[in-house]
Design a protein around this motif. Sequence first.
Motif, PDB file in Angstrom:
ATOM      1  N   UNK A  86     -47.286   8.527  55.008  1.00  0.00           N
ATOM      2  CA  UNK A  86     -45.981   7.490  53.631  1.00  0.00           C
ATOM      3  C   UNK A  86     -46.093   8.842  52.412  1.00  0.00           C
ATOM      4  N   UNK A  87     -45.307   8.571  52.142  1.00  0.00           N
ATOM      5  CA  UNK A  87     -44.855   9.270  50.984  1.00  0.00           C
ATOM      6  C   UNK A  87     -44.351   8.775  49.854  1.00  0.00           C
ATOM      7  N   UNK A  88     -44.827   9.051  48.502  1.00  0.00           N
ATOM      8  CA  UNK A  88     -45.011   8.525  47.432  1.00  0.00           C
ATOM      9  C   UNK A  88     -43.485   8.852  46.778  1.00  0.00           C
ATOM     10  N   UNK A  89     -43.005   7.961  46.378  1.00  0.00           N
ATOM     11  CA  UNK A  89     -41.523   7.847  45.620  1.00  0.00           C
ATOM     12  C   UNK A  89     -42.229   8.766  43.657  1.00  0.00           C
ATOM     13  N   UNK A  90     -42.236   9.753  43.266  1.00  0.00           N
ATOM     14  CA  UNK A  90     -42.263   9.894  42.253  1.00  0.00           C
ATOM     15  C   UNK A  90     -41.956   9.322  41.539  1.00  0.00           C
ATOM     16  N   UNK A  91     -42.431   9.615  40.208  1.00  0.00           N
ATOM     17  CA  UNK A  91     -40.994   8.439  38.794  1.00  0.00           C
ATOM     18  C   UNK A  91     -40.034   9.301  39.112  1.00  0.00           C
ATOM     19  N   UNK A  92     -39.549   8.448  38.460  1.00  0.00           N
ATOM     20  CA  UNK A  92     -38.141   8.971  38.337  1.00  0.00           C
ATOM     21  C   UNK A  92     -36.858   8.756  38.905  1.00  0.00           C
TER      22      UNK A  92
END
Length: 269
Positions: A86-92
């Motif tokens: 699972x990959x985190x979606x980064x801020x923005x």
Amino acid sequence: MSVETRVKRVTALQIAERKGGTPIVALTAYTAPLAALVDAHADLILVGDSLGMVIHGLPSTIGVTVEMMILHGQAVVRGSGRAMVVVDMPFGSYEESPEQAFRNAARVMGETGCGAVKLEGGSRMAPTIRFLTERGIPVMGHVGLTPQTTHTMGGFKTQGRDAESWPRHVQDAVDVAGAGAFAIVVEGVVEPLADRITETVAVPTIGIGASARCDGQILVLDDMLGLTGRVPRFVRRFADLGAQADRAIADYAAAVRERRFPGEDNVYR
Ligand SMILES: Nc1nc(=O)c2c([nH]1)NC[C@@H]1CN(c3ccc(C(=O)N[C@@H](CCC(=O)O)C(=O)O)cc3)CN21
Ligand SMILES: CC(C)C(=O)C(=O)O
Ligand SMILES: [Mg+2]
């Protein structure tokens, strides 16, 4: 490898079915070699945006980019074979609109080969989570302490110390699950709130700083290996690799200075 013996990766559906069962084992990894070590024991590997702080030295996760997540996501997918990545979606990269979220999540999925993305936020992110899941992108939710909103939340603070806030946190998890998330990270909440959320939602909760009441646990790998400095109370150091590395590097430095390295074994003749 034959079709019969090929080891398939854990899927979002398989994680979702683990509600109330044997706790889900999850850890972060950011590199291929460490992903391979985690892959042997964990159900799920998260390429967390914590990588900005842990390996890039940023002061928070705010400066992490989609490009950084893709590079590390590719490394982790290459290094693993069984666990779900699972990959985190980064801020923005997802807050502006469901369309923006889909565009960036599709890029992350397409360029890394990961099995799902994770994004922070409760009720307010539900329409976006629905938009993604209806279009084929499995989403893991993340409620409670959400590090990307540290600036509006007033720092990394444990949530739910005041019982008046519990209904809001429970509603966040309910809306995230209702929107189609296959699991929800519950971060930094007091035990009775973790308990309430876990018994209320039908999908597994994966806790970090959220007690043993959750359906699974996740930690930042570097924290539990003892590679990071001061760690919060919710971390247990299962090893002290930082101290071992320090001793090894000191030994190397002394050996070089005293011409004990390279030795006979290390020389080509
Ligand atoms: N190395 C690392 N480990 C993590 O778990 C982690 C990151 N980085 N970066 C992104 C977020 C930030 N996280 C954090 C960071 C600090 C605290 C912390 O200091 N918590 C206080 C809580 C105090 C209170 O009770 O309000 C603590 O002392 O435990 C919590 C979560 C979790 N994530
Ligand atoms: C701490 C986990 C849940 C995370 O989001 C991260 O590593 O970025
Ligand atoms: Mg994160």
